[in-house]
Scaffold this motif. Sequence first.
Motif, mmCIF file in Angstrom:
data_model
loop_
_atom_site.group_PDB
_atom_site.id
_atom_site.type_symbol
_atom_site.label_atom_id
_atom_site.label_comp_id
_atom_site.label_asym_id
_atom_site.label_seq_id
_atom_site.Cartn_x
_atom_site.Cartn_y
_atom_site.Cartn_z
ATOM 1 N N GLY A 113 -12.714 17.247 13.611
ATOM 2 C CA GLY A 113 -12.552 18.602 13.121
ATOM 3 C C GLY A 113 -11.532 19.267 11.884
ATOM 4 N N ILE A 114 -10.796 20.013 12.400
ATOM 5 C CA ILE A 114 -9.985 20.671 11.030
ATOM 6 C C ILE A 114 -8.879 19.466 10.799
ATOM 7 N N TYR A 115 -8.591 18.464 11.676
ATOM 8 C CA TYR A 115 -7.675 17.388 11.371
ATOM 9 C C TYR A 115 -8.271 16.404 10.414
ATOM 10 N N ARG A 116 -7.998 16.371 9.086
ATOM 11 C CA ARG A 116 -8.591 15.496 8.463
ATOM 12 C C ARG A 116 -7.452 14.680 7.312
ATOM 13 N N HIS A 117 -7.843 13.630 6.921
ATOM 14 C CA HIS A 117 -7.019 12.694 6.087
ATOM 15 C C HIS A 117 -7.943 11.947 5.212
ATOM 16 N N LEU A 118 -7.959 12.460 3.976
ATOM 17 C CA LEU A 118 -8.616 11.732 3.079
ATOM 18 C C LEU A 118 -7.843 11.223 1.780
ATOM 19 N N THR A 119 -8.345 9.894 1.616
ATOM 20 C CA THR A 119 -7.594 9.284 0.343
ATOM 21 C C THR A 119 -8.548 8.989 -1.049
ATOM 22 N N PHE A 120 -8.276 9.271 -2.285
ATOM 23 C CA PHE A 120 -8.987 8.886 -3.233
ATOM 24 C C PHE A 120 -8.219 8.004 -4.463
ATOM 25 N N SER A 121 -9.219 6.981 -4.894
ATOM 26 C CA SER A 121 -8.496 6.224 -5.949
ATOM 27 C C SER A 121 -9.336 6.571 -7.248
ATOM 28 N N PHE A 122 -8.641 6.530 -8.437
ATOM 29 C CA PHE A 122 -9.032 6.908 -9.690
ATOM 30 C C PHE A 122 -8.765 5.900 -10.806
ATOM 31 N N PRO A 123 -9.615 4.703 -10.560
ATOM 32 C CA PRO A 123 -9.151 3.645 -11.419
ATOM 33 C C PRO A 123 -9.271 3.688 -12.843
ATOM 34 N N LYS A 124 -10.045 4.983 -13.425
ATOM 35 C CA LYS A 124 -9.941 5.342 -14.837
ATOM 36 C C LYS A 124 -9.141 6.354 -15.310
ATOM 37 N N ALA A 125 -8.286 6.509 -14.405
ATOM 38 C CA ALA A 125 -7.312 7.928 -14.745
ATOM 39 C C ALA A 125 -6.074 7.160 -15.262
ATOM 40 N N SER A 126 -5.085 8.285 -15.555
ATOM 41 C CA SER A 126 -3.751 7.662 -15.996
ATOM 42 C C SER A 126 -3.066 8.046 -14.549
ATOM 43 N N TRP A 127 -3.368 8.965 -13.800
ATOM 44 C CA TRP A 127 -2.958 8.892 -12.583
ATOM 45 C C TRP A 127 -3.937 8.208 -11.409
ATOM 46 N N SER A 128 -3.566 7.486 -10.570
ATOM 47 C CA SER A 128 -4.390 6.775 -9.845
ATOM 48 C C SER A 128 -4.769 6.930 -8.574
ATOM 49 N N TRP A 129 -4.029 8.056 -7.895
ATOM 50 C CA TRP A 129 -4.672 8.349 -6.381
ATOM 51 C C TRP A 129 -4.227 9.790 -6.149
ATOM 52 N N CYS A 130 -4.782 10.291 -5.086
ATOM 53 C CA CYS A 130 -4.383 11.457 -4.308
ATOM 54 C C CYS A 130 -4.818 11.208 -3.032
ATOM 55 N N GLU A 131 -4.248 12.320 -2.218
ATOM 56 C CA GLU A 131 -4.631 12.357 -0.804
ATOM 57 C C GLU A 131 -4.955 13.808 -0.368
ATOM 58 N N VAL A 132 -5.777 14.289 0.545
ATOM 59 C CA VAL A 132 -5.861 15.416 0.989
ATOM 60 C C VAL A 132 -5.898 15.525 2.562
ATOM 61 N N VAL A 133 -4.640 16.325 3.044
ATOM 62 C CA VAL A 133 -4.487 16.405 4.362
ATOM 63 C C VAL A 133 -4.723 17.725 4.944
ATOM 64 N N THR A 134 -5.567 18.106 6.055
ATOM 65 C CA THR A 134 -5.675 19.316 6.544
ATOM 66 C C THR A 134 -5.413 19.305 7.889
#
Length: 214
Positions: free
Chosen positions: A37-58
């Motif tokens: 539902g509204i409780y989410r946890h997503l992670t993202f990797s960005f291998p081509k970026a100078s910054w490599s990751w982020c996550e979204v939590v709701t």
Amino acid sequence: MSVNDPYDELMRHLGEAKERFTADVRDAEMTVLKDEGIYRHLTFSFPKASWSWCEVVTWPHMLVLRGDLGCWSFSRVEDMFDFFREPEDVTRMDPSYWAEKLVPGGRDSAKEYSGERAAAYVVQTMEENAAEHPDLSKDAQDVFFTDADLSTETGLREAVARFDERFPAYAIAKGFRFPVEQWDLHRYSPWFLLACVVLPWTIEQYDTARVPVA
């Protein structure tokens, strides 16, 4: 007192963030760790970026975007994905409005000192007072653009104090000072603007992944 149109400046910097993300997003991958539902946890990797990751939590009334681009917490509606989703027929991205929803700190927490703005204000002041003070441009040029470090607010204020000390006649006889207290020296952080670009994209990836394949 304004160096330029704040909206035009914001749109220019937002455009730079969008251009940067176009390259950063290549080969990005999403992992869903929680989707209840509204409780989410997503992670993202960005291998081509100078910054490599982020996550979204709701969770109800909260969304946190965290990673190499900083930590940004927003609160507005029960499901914050609804707040950041872009309608199909409208392109909506409003960093100024979104910054008001940051907790804690609100809009000010998304801004940082801008040496570019400081330099522009100095030049503008020189130009506006050139007719009344013919030597101002030369004197100010030596102090602000030869000896000073305008990359920090401390450096700017030290330069103003040094100008007043070296050229007291401007204030004593002519009543002139660089009105630094009237200047808006802060702009939205490049990392916050990048977050504003990344966040709708992460929601789009989530929505796309949830659409059943026909």
